[in-house]
Design a protein around this motif. Sequence first.
Motif, PDB file in Angstrom:
ATOM      1  N   UNK A 137      19.183  69.552  41.985  1.00 18.01           N
ATOM      2  CA  UNK A 137      18.795  68.412  42.828  1.00 18.01           C
ATOM      3  C   UNK A 137      18.105  67.328  42.017  1.00 18.01           C
ATOM      4  N   UNK A 138      17.563  67.696  40.872  1.00 17.39           N
ATOM      5  CA  UNK A 138      16.940  66.723  39.985  1.00 17.39           C
ATOM      6  C   UNK A 138      15.566  66.279  40.425  1.00 17.39           C
ATOM      7  N   UNK A 139      14.843  67.115  41.168  1.00 16.59           N
ATOM      8  CA  UNK A 139      13.497  66.732  41.573  1.00 16.59           C
ATOM      9  C   UNK A 139      12.621  67.965  41.796  1.00 16.59           C
ATOM     10  N   UNK A 140      11.357  67.703  42.039  1.00 17.00           N
ATOM     11  CA  UNK A 140      10.384  68.751  42.309  1.00 17.00           C
ATOM     12  C   UNK A 140      10.441  69.100  43.786  1.00 17.00           C
ATOM     13  N   UNK A 141      10.468  70.385  44.091  1.00 17.63           N
ATOM     14  CA  UNK A 141      10.555  70.857  45.468  1.00 17.63           C
ATOM     15  C   UNK A 141       9.459  71.876  45.738  1.00 17.63           C
ATOM     16  N   UNK A 142       9.290  72.219  47.010  1.00 18.94           N
ATOM     17  CA  UNK A 142       8.338  73.233  47.428  1.00 18.94           C
ATOM     18  C   UNK A 142       9.043  74.193  48.373  1.00 18.94           C
ATOM     19  N   UNK A 143       8.948  75.489  48.104  1.00 20.54           N
ATOM     20  CA  UNK A 143       9.397  76.493  49.071  1.00 20.54           C
ATOM     21  C   UNK A 143       8.140  77.069  49.705  1.00 20.54           C
ATOM     22  N   UNK A 144       8.232  77.432  50.992  1.00 22.84           N
ATOM     23  CA  UNK A 144       7.076  77.985  51.685  1.00 22.84           C
ATOM     24  C   UNK A 144       7.519  79.052  52.672  1.00 22.84           C
ATOM     25  N   UNK A 145       6.584  79.935  52.986  1.00 21.08           N
ATOM     26  CA  UNK A 145       6.839  81.007  53.943  1.00 21.08           C
ATOM     27  C   UNK A 145       6.379  80.539  55.315  1.00 21.08           C
ATOM     28  N   UNK A 146       7.280  80.622  56.288  1.00 25.24           N
ATOM     29  CA  UNK A 146       6.978  80.213  57.658  1.00 25.24           C
ATOM     30  C   UNK A 146       6.296  81.352  58.410  1.00 25.24           C
ATOM     31  N   UNK A 147       5.739  81.035  59.567  1.00 28.81           N
ATOM     32  CA  UNK A 147       5.073  82.052  60.375  1.00 28.81           C
ATOM     33  C   UNK A 147       6.046  83.121  60.851  1.00 28.81           C
ATOM     34  N   UNK A 148       7.311  82.748  61.027  1.00 29.02           N
ATOM     35  CA  UNK A 148       8.294  83.719  61.511  1.00 29.02           C
ATOM     36  C   UNK A 148       8.845  84.607  60.388  1.00 29.02           C
ATOM     37  N   UNK A 149       8.321  84.457  59.156  1.00 25.64           N
ATOM     38  CA  UNK A 149       8.746  85.287  58.043  1.00 25.64           C
ATOM     39  C   UNK A 149       9.902  84.707  57.252  1.00 25.64           C
TER      40      UNK A 149
END
Length: 180
Positions: A158-170
């Motif tokens: 994608x050529x950029x900085x990203x963030x992955x995160x854990x949602x409340x539903x898992x």
Amino acid sequence: MSVNVKGRNIDVTPALKDYVEKKVVRITKQFKTVGDITAVLKIEKENHIIEITVPASGILLRAQESTKDMYSSIDLAVEKIERQIRKYKTRLMKRKYDNFTDAETSVADAVNTAAEENGEFEIVKNKRFVLHPMTVEEAILQMNLLNHDFFVFYDPDLGNTNVVYRRKDGKYGLLSPEFK
């Protein structure tokens, strides 16, 4: 403005839809412009979950509640949005009038809000790290290994900085910046 009531694992009855619309319309009277409101009703195991999203006057209000009864979940989510509105309106009034105080805010809240309004956020930790190129799947694995709720990474595809995160539903979410 329209209220879109959707159901997942639940049949949305006319009574339930009317109840949601009645509660949400009461909230929207405080804004001049309100976009299309979305309410998603879900049942997972024995939990009755509602997610309400209200785009209003340039801000986005969102609340999610889960109880054993759908009507209780609706009431709690609406109360949460009302608190968000009250907080937003109080901040606007504090910006406009120096001597404005809200009777519901405590002294500690007033100090914290004043610090936020003046741009005085207390940063208790500053951390630097190297962004390694990796895929989304690798980032999720790394996040789980570190036992964190989010992970910042560079995606070369994608050529950029990203963030992955854990949602409340898992499940997992991905934040990708987009510049205008």
